[in-house]
Design a protein around this motif. Structure first.
Motif, short mmCIF file in Angstrom:
data_model
loop_
_atom_site.label_atom_id
_atom_site.label_comp_id
_atom_site.label_asym_id
_atom_site.label_seq_id
_atom_site.Cartn_x
_atom_site.Cartn_y
_atom_site.Cartn_z
N ARG A 38 8.40 -10.80 -6.23
CA ARG A 38 7.53 -9.60 -6.56
C ARG A 38 6.15 -10.31 -6.67
O ARG A 38 6.04 -11.37 -7.13
CB ARG A 38 8.01 -8.95 -7.79
CG ARG A 38 9.09 -8.21 -7.56
CD ARG A 38 9.42 -7.23 -8.70
NE ARG A 38 9.67 -8.03 -9.96
CZ ARG A 38 9.82 -7.47 -11.14
NH1 ARG A 38 10.07 -6.20 -11.39
NH2 ARG A 38 10.06 -8.24 -12.29
N TRP A 39 5.12 -9.70 -6.35
CA TRP A 39 3.63 -10.04 -6.83
C TRP A 39 3.53 -10.01 -8.38
O TRP A 39 3.98 -9.14 -8.90
CB TRP A 39 2.62 -9.25 -6.35
CG TRP A 39 2.68 -9.42 -4.66
CD1 TRP A 39 2.97 -8.35 -3.62
CD2 TRP A 39 2.27 -10.41 -3.76
NE1 TRP A 39 2.76 -8.78 -2.41
CE2 TRP A 39 2.47 -10.08 -2.58
CE3 TRP A 39 1.69 -11.71 -4.16
CZ2 TRP A 39 1.91 -10.78 -1.46
CZ3 TRP A 39 1.51 -12.53 -3.10
CH2 TRP A 39 1.52 -12.41 -1.80
N GLU A 73 -1.67 -15.65 -1.15
CA GLU A 73 -1.81 -14.30 -0.62
C GLU A 73 -1.42 -14.35 0.60
O GLU A 73 -1.83 -13.62 1.63
CB GLU A 73 -3.39 -13.87 -0.79
CG GLU A 73 -3.57 -12.44 -0.58
CD GLU A 73 -4.90 -11.88 -0.80
OE1 GLU A 73 -5.17 -10.66 -0.48
OE2 GLU A 73 -5.59 -12.61 -1.31
N GLY A 96 1.90 -13.36 1.77
CA GLY A 96 2.86 -12.66 2.00
C GLY A 96 2.32 -11.25 2.20
O GLY A 96 1.22 -10.91 1.86
N TRP A 97 3.31 -10.22 2.88
CA TRP A 97 2.75 -9.02 3.08
C TRP A 97 3.32 -7.94 2.29
O TRP A 97 4.44 -8.27 1.95
CB TRP A 97 3.33 -8.72 4.45
CG TRP A 97 2.36 -7.99 5.43
CD1 TRP A 97 0.85 -7.80 5.11
CD2 TRP A 97 2.56 -6.96 6.59
NE1 TRP A 97 0.54 -6.83 6.14
CE2 TRP A 97 1.43 -6.35 6.85
CE3 TRP A 97 3.75 -6.85 7.07
CZ2 TRP A 97 1.39 -5.62 8.15
CZ3 TRP A 97 3.76 -5.70 8.09
CH2 TRP A 97 2.45 -5.27 8.73
N PRO A 98 2.65 -7.11 1.62
CA PRO A 98 2.98 -6.23 0.87
C PRO A 98 4.36 -5.26 1.34
O PRO A 98 4.15 -5.16 2.64
CB PRO A 98 1.99 -5.37 0.48
CG PRO A 98 0.62 -6.07 0.30
CD PRO A 98 1.05 -7.18 1.93
N THR A 105 4.52 -3.92 -6.06
CA THR A 105 4.59 -5.21 -6.21
C THR A 105 5.64 -6.24 -5.45
O THR A 105 5.88 -7.40 -5.32
CB THR A 105 4.37 -5.80 -7.63
OG1 THR A 105 5.56 -5.37 -8.12
CG2 THR A 105 3.33 -5.15 -8.28
N SER A 106 6.47 -5.23 -4.92
CA SER A 106 7.78 -5.89 -4.17
C SER A 106 7.11 -6.71 -2.63
O SER A 106 6.02 -6.05 -1.99
CB SER A 106 8.65 -4.81 -3.49
OG SER A 106 9.58 -5.23 -2.82
N ARG A 107 7.68 -7.94 -2.37
CA ARG A 107 7.22 -8.75 -1.18
C ARG A 107 8.50 -8.24 -0.23
O ARG A 107 8.42 -9.14 0.90
CB ARG A 107 6.88 -9.81 -1.84
CG ARG A 107 5.90 -10.11 -2.73
CD ARG A 107 5.82 -11.73 -3.06
NE ARG A 107 5.19 -12.43 -1.92
CZ ARG A 107 4.99 -13.80 -2.11
NH1 ARG A 107 5.17 -14.39 -3.27
NH2 ARG A 107 4.68 -14.44 -1.08
N ASP A 108 9.60 -7.88 -0.80
CA ASP A 108 10.57 -7.85 0.56
C ASP A 108 10.70 -6.53 0.73
O ASP A 108 11.31 -5.52 0.10
CB ASP A 108 12.08 -8.28 -0.45
CG ASP A 108 13.25 -8.37 0.66
OD1 ASP A 108 13.20 -8.10 1.68
OD2 ASP A 108 14.12 -8.79 -0.22
#
Length: 271
Positions: free
Chosen positions: A163-164, A3, A5-7, A117-120
């Motif tokens: 993606r998460w 956990e 990464g930043w949403p 759910t994107s992390r980028d």
């Protein structure tokens, strides 16, 4: 799983209101969940460590191997029990997302939520429906059709995933009973996301059948305002021909896109 990464959503939507500790203890089922993890960690962890130590002393190679595995597993359970997230943690920086109660049977409640759910942050959003199930505590009220602002947390994905894979959500009504705080949280969520969640209410049964309780929404099915939002991470962006976002401003320049929306009763949509 991690956990770290930043949403890619808007940090201005992070829950930052005071947490009513007494109300949280009385309303959140996560209080019991933490207690179960700690108990399991202590009982099973200590038992496996003791059994592993005995197997290592036994001396035979297979016994020693089993003992090492037992010790490592036991220590992991102990650490996991101690470090298990408490009921307050989701609300410390949790991003606000829309939620809708779709089922209530006795004390079991199911809330359908919509999350990116994107992390980028330079990539297009990757919205998904997620079904959250819990046993409601006494003194809490959840009825089908009730609109519930939630915080998004508990993200799961391998380190390099764009993606998460999954996430959790907790109603902010567990953290506070202040109607003004709840209304501000609801208003901080863009109206288009509430509308998208309402459209997904008819697919709740499909989400329920999935073992992950998560259903990704095809990009083409999203409205333009969700496919290409005006900001990412609170910063204005311009969308390029390759589908990537180009940051063109700062948080101070970002417009407020949280339109006021009257939330209908879900029953009214099927009238």
């Amino acid at each position: 799983m991690n956990e770290d990464g930043w949403p890619a959503g808007d940090p201005r939507r992070f829950f930052d209101a005071p947490i009513d500790q007494e109300h949280l203890r009385e309303s959140s089922p996560n209080i019991y969940r933490r207690a179960v993890w700690i108990a399991a960690g202590l009982v099973l962890g200590c038992g496996l460590v003791a059994l592993g130590a005995w197997a290592i002393v036994d001396g035979r190679w297979w016994s020693m191997l089993t003992g090492v595995v037992g010790v490592l597993t036991g220590v992991g359970l102990l650490i996991g029990g101690v470090l298990s997230g408490n009921a307050v943690r989701p609300y410390r920086g949790g991003q606000l997302i829309p939620g809708l109660v779709v089922e209530q049977a006795d004390a079991t409640v199911q809330i359908l939520v919509l999350g990116d759910t994107s992390r980028d942050p330079a990539a297009a959003p990757a919205f998904a429906y997620r079904l959250i199930t819990f046993r409601a505590r006494e003194r809490t009220t959840f009825v089908p059709g009730q609109w519930v602002p939630c915080v998004m947390h508990g993200f799961i994905a391998p380190g390099r995933s764009a993606r998460w894979w999954s996430f959790e959500a907790s109603p902010i009504t567990w953290a506070t009973a202040d109607p003004d705080v709840i209304e501000r949280a609801r208003a901080a969520i863009p109206a288009v996301e509430w509308q998208q969640l309402l459209a997904g209410a008819e697919r709740a049964a499909e989400v329920r059948r999935r073992w992950t309780r998560l259903l990704r929404i095809p990009y083409a099915e999203l409205p333009e305002s969700l496919r290409r939002p005006p900001s990412r991470l609170g910063v204005p962006v311009e969308w390029q021909a390759d589908g990537r976002a180009k940051f063109v401003g700062s948080v101070a320049d970002s417009p407020d896109n949280t339109d006021k929306m009257e939330l209908p009763d879900i029953a009214d949509t099927h009238a």
